[in-house]
Design an enzyme around this catalytic site. Structure first.
Site, short mmCIF file in Angstrom:
data_model
loop_
_atom_site.label_atom_id
_atom_site.label_comp_id
_atom_site.label_asym_id
_atom_site.label_seq_id
_atom_site.Cartn_x
_atom_site.Cartn_y
_atom_site.Cartn_z
N ASP A 103 8.12 -29.82 36.66
CA ASP A 103 7.76 -30.11 35.28
C ASP A 103 8.94 -29.67 34.40
OD1 ASP A 103 5.92 -30.64 33.02
OD2 ASP A 103 4.36 -30.27 34.51
N ASP A 210 7.54 -33.30 30.07
CA ASP A 210 6.46 -32.98 29.15
C ASP A 210 6.72 -33.57 27.76
OD1 ASP A 210 4.05 -31.16 29.01
OD2 ASP A 210 5.19 -30.33 27.34
N GLU A 268 6.03 -38.03 30.08
CA GLU A 268 4.72 -37.99 29.45
C GLU A 268 4.89 -38.44 28.01
OE1 GLU A 268 1.04 -34.92 28.48
OE2 GLU A 268 3.10 -34.37 28.07
N HIS A 342 -4.00 -32.18 34.61
CA HIS A 342 -4.46 -30.86 34.15
C HIS A 342 -4.91 -30.86 32.69
CE1 HIS A 342 -0.42 -31.34 32.76
NE2 HIS A 342 -0.57 -30.31 31.96
N ASP A 343 -4.73 -31.99 31.99
CA ASP A 343 -5.15 -32.09 30.59
C ASP A 343 -6.40 -32.94 30.41
OD1 ASP A 343 -2.93 -30.63 29.71
OD2 ASP A 343 -1.69 -32.44 29.54
C1 GLC Z 1 1.69 -31.62 27.62
C2 GLC Z 1 1.09 -30.83 28.77
C3 GLC Z 1 0.04 -29.93 28.23
C4 GLC Z 1 0.68 -28.99 27.26
C5 GLC Z 1 1.47 -29.72 26.18
C6 GLC Z 1 2.42 -28.79 25.50
O1 GLC Z 1 0.79 -32.47 27.04
O2 GLC Z 1 0.64 -31.69 29.76
O3 GLC Z 1 -0.64 -29.22 29.23
O4 GLC Z 1 -0.30 -28.19 26.65
O5 GLC Z 1 2.26 -30.76 26.69
O6 GLC Z 1 3.45 -28.41 26.35
#
Ligand code: GLC
Length: 576
Positions: A103, A210, A268, A342-343
């Site tokens: 990540d 991320d 992402e 995980h979100d």
């Molecule tokens: C992304 C991650 C999430 C995190 C956010 C801030 O969306 O997947 O878990 O809280 O970024 O880093």
């Protein structure tokens, strides 16, 4: 594997498995998962057959957002182990033919990162590495409403934190312990690329980036539009997809040598459009391999509402959305395919039916549908077991900063606590983060200590040991889906066509490569479904994979093919 030897787009036929280290396997009894724990479970991943392991962050972190707040990019947090443990994990994964994707969280750092500590001093050379701004015109610094813009952080409250020492504010799109880096500053970009090269040299095979579409922000920092009923405007809407995004991604690719080393890169991108995703994943532009869209996981909310404003999701809307992305990236670019991470809440509880009667079949059918689309599928830990949302009645059962801040904020605005709890019970991120269920023992084989988040009580039935021993389990269905992708080029490359787009129960589509045609028929409902006219004849077709025993098919009058609740079949049609 030597990067020289792997084809540039090896990730097109790969299946990625995401591990959330905190919740996967504890090896030292402190109740928190760790890297040696992951290493001890590699044989399980090898049996599932996945090609890539994506590790959510294991870097040094104060853990305000469970590691998405990094204080040292070149070290492992002691909670998870050491760099030596990580090197061992990489080597052991590679020995099993599994590649490792890290990540990469570079939109922001922790406020405890030395860069930010230095940046707090207005005279420091690093002041401009973050977004420091004075109070808005004429306002008294630190007074209510004096923040530089009207932005709301993704975790509730203002996206600006006042720092009394310098009389200025810093921007944090996420928690106040996650200050945003200023990518306009070339020194920031150089420092990030240096760090990425360091990881590539250590042997990692890719990066999951991320919220990477937030890195380019309009330096004018314009106010956003406040939605009805809210006091602030979501920061996301003002900072996503900025005008220098492509430039930064291309520079990163060049400077780190992402394409040269044939790395898997997945960005992402909340709020990205299909058009943007096509540009970012167009191989001729040298940006990323693929992106995570949020469109399909935002469909079950009220129009214009936030993630807590729940709404029903009719099947035609969901399959129509995936089909739009299939068509949009058919000629140029590449899709990632996911239900869970995980979100997100657990897919079987959200899109399937997690009742005792239908959990297994609906988990399998969701897997079938997703893995038979064109793109790279992602499996989130426990999805291959059909793990469900956890039963939660009380705010004390939640740990996630997003859930806790939202509860405080909404109840503070006068929303009834029961209403807030009702949406948390469906949508909170904690559901994805309960410990992996390895066996039926008290703490699910996850830890010998007290787990940091309670184990879901259904571990007595839903667990890896039982699933591996049962050839009819969700696990073995996923294993067969992975195997199908590895064996049949049509699963990787075949053209996608959606059939019966308006059918409320049946998800039907074909994949075609030269003479080879696969037909997928999936009943995405808890009632029997007759397959309407409009799909190819299946008489004489081979069933490559199905969720149900073919002999138990219900007898129905007439010729219609009837699928049992949550039954799905993958057919190979006879040539011709
Ligand atoms: C992304 C991650 C999430 C995190 C956010 C801030 O969306 O997947 O878990 O809280 O970024 O880093």
């Amino acid at each position: 594997m030597d990067p020289e030897l792997r084809p540039p787009d090896w990730w097109k036929s790969a299946v990625v498995y995401q591990v959330y280290p905190r919740s996967f396997q504890d090896s030292d009894g402190d109740g928190v998962g760790d890297i040696p724990g992951i290493t001890s479970r590699l044989d399980y991943l090898a049996e599932l057959g996945v090609d890539v392991l994506w590790l959510s962050p294991v870097y040094a972190s104060p853990m305000d957002d469970n590691g998405y707040d990094i204080s040292d990019y070149r070290d492992v947090d002691p909670l998870f182990g050491s760099l030596a443990d990580l090197d061992r994990l990489t080597a052991q994964a590679h020995a099993r033919g599994i590649r490792l994707v890290m990540d990469l969280v570079v939109n922001h750092t922790s406020d405890e990162h030395p860069w930010f500590a230095e940046s707090r001093d207005p005279q420091s050379a690093k002041r401009d590495w973050y977004w420091w701004r004075p109070a808005r015109g004429g306002a008294e610094p630190g007074s209510p409403g004096a923040e530089p813009t009207n932005w709301e952080s993704a975790f509730s409250g203002s996206a600006w934190e006042y720092d009394g020492r310098s009389g200025e504010y810093y921007l944090h799109v996420f928690s106040r312990k996650q200050p945003d880096l200023n990518w306009e500053n070339p020194e920031v970009r150089r420092a990030v690329y240096d760090m990425m090269r360091w990881w590539v040299d250590r042997g990692v095979d890719g990066f999951r980036m991320d919220v990477i579409n937030l890195i380019s922000k309009d330096p004018g920092l314009p106010d956003g539009v406040v939605p009805p009923g809210h006091g602030l405007a979501p920061a996301f809407d003002s900072v996503a997809n900025g005008s220098r995004l492509h430039e930064f991604l291309q520079e990163m690719n060049r400077e780190v040598g992402l394409d040269k080393a044939a790395l898997l890169t997945v960005g992402e991108m909340p709020g990205s459009t299909l058009a943007l995703a096509r540009e970012v994943t167009d191989p001729s532009r040298g940006e990323l391999s693929m992106v995570f869209t949020f469109e399909h996981v935002n469909l079950d909310r009220q129009p214009g509402g936030d993630k807590w404003a729940l709404a029903d999701l009719p099947l035609p809307v969901l399959k129509g959305n995936l089909a739009t992305w299939q068509r949009g990236l058919a000629e140029t670019g590449w899709n990632s395919l996911y239900w869970d991470n995980h979100d997100q809440p657990r897919a079987v509880s959200r899109f399937g039916d997690d009742s005792a009667e239908h959990r297994v079949a609906s988990a399998k059918t969701l897997g079938t549908v997703l893995h038979l689309h064109k793109g790279t599928p992602y499996v989130y830990q426990g999805e291959e077991l059909g793990m469900t949302n956890m039963p939660c009645a009380d705010i004390s059962q939640y740990r996630d900063i997003e859930a806790l801040n939202h509860y405080r904020d909404a109840v503070g605005r006068g929303v009834r606590p029961e209403a807030v709890l009702a949406s948390l019970a469906v949508r909170a991120r904690d559901h994805a983060r309960t410990p992996m269920q390895w066996d039926a023992s008290e703490h699910a084989g996850f830890t010998s200590g007290e787990p940091w988040l309670p184990v879901n009580p259904n571990t007595s039935e839903v667990n890896a040991k039982a699933a591996v021993d049962d050839p009819g389990s969700v696990f073995h269905h996923y294993r067969r889906l992975v195997e199908l992708r590895h064996r049949l080029p049509v699963v990787v490359e075949g053209r996608f066509e959606l059939l019966l787009p308006d059918d409320e129960q049946v998800w039907a589509f074909t994949r075609t490569l030269d003479e080879e045609v696969l037909l997928v028929l999936a009943n995405c409902s808890s009632q029997p479904a007759a397959v309407a006219a409009g799909v190819p004849e299946v008489m004489g077709a081979e069933v490559l994979l199905g969720t149900h025993d073919p002999d138990g098919a219900p007898d129905v009058p007439g010729d219609a093919l009837v699928l049992r609740p949550w039954e799905s079949r993958v057919y190979r049609l006879p040539p011709g």
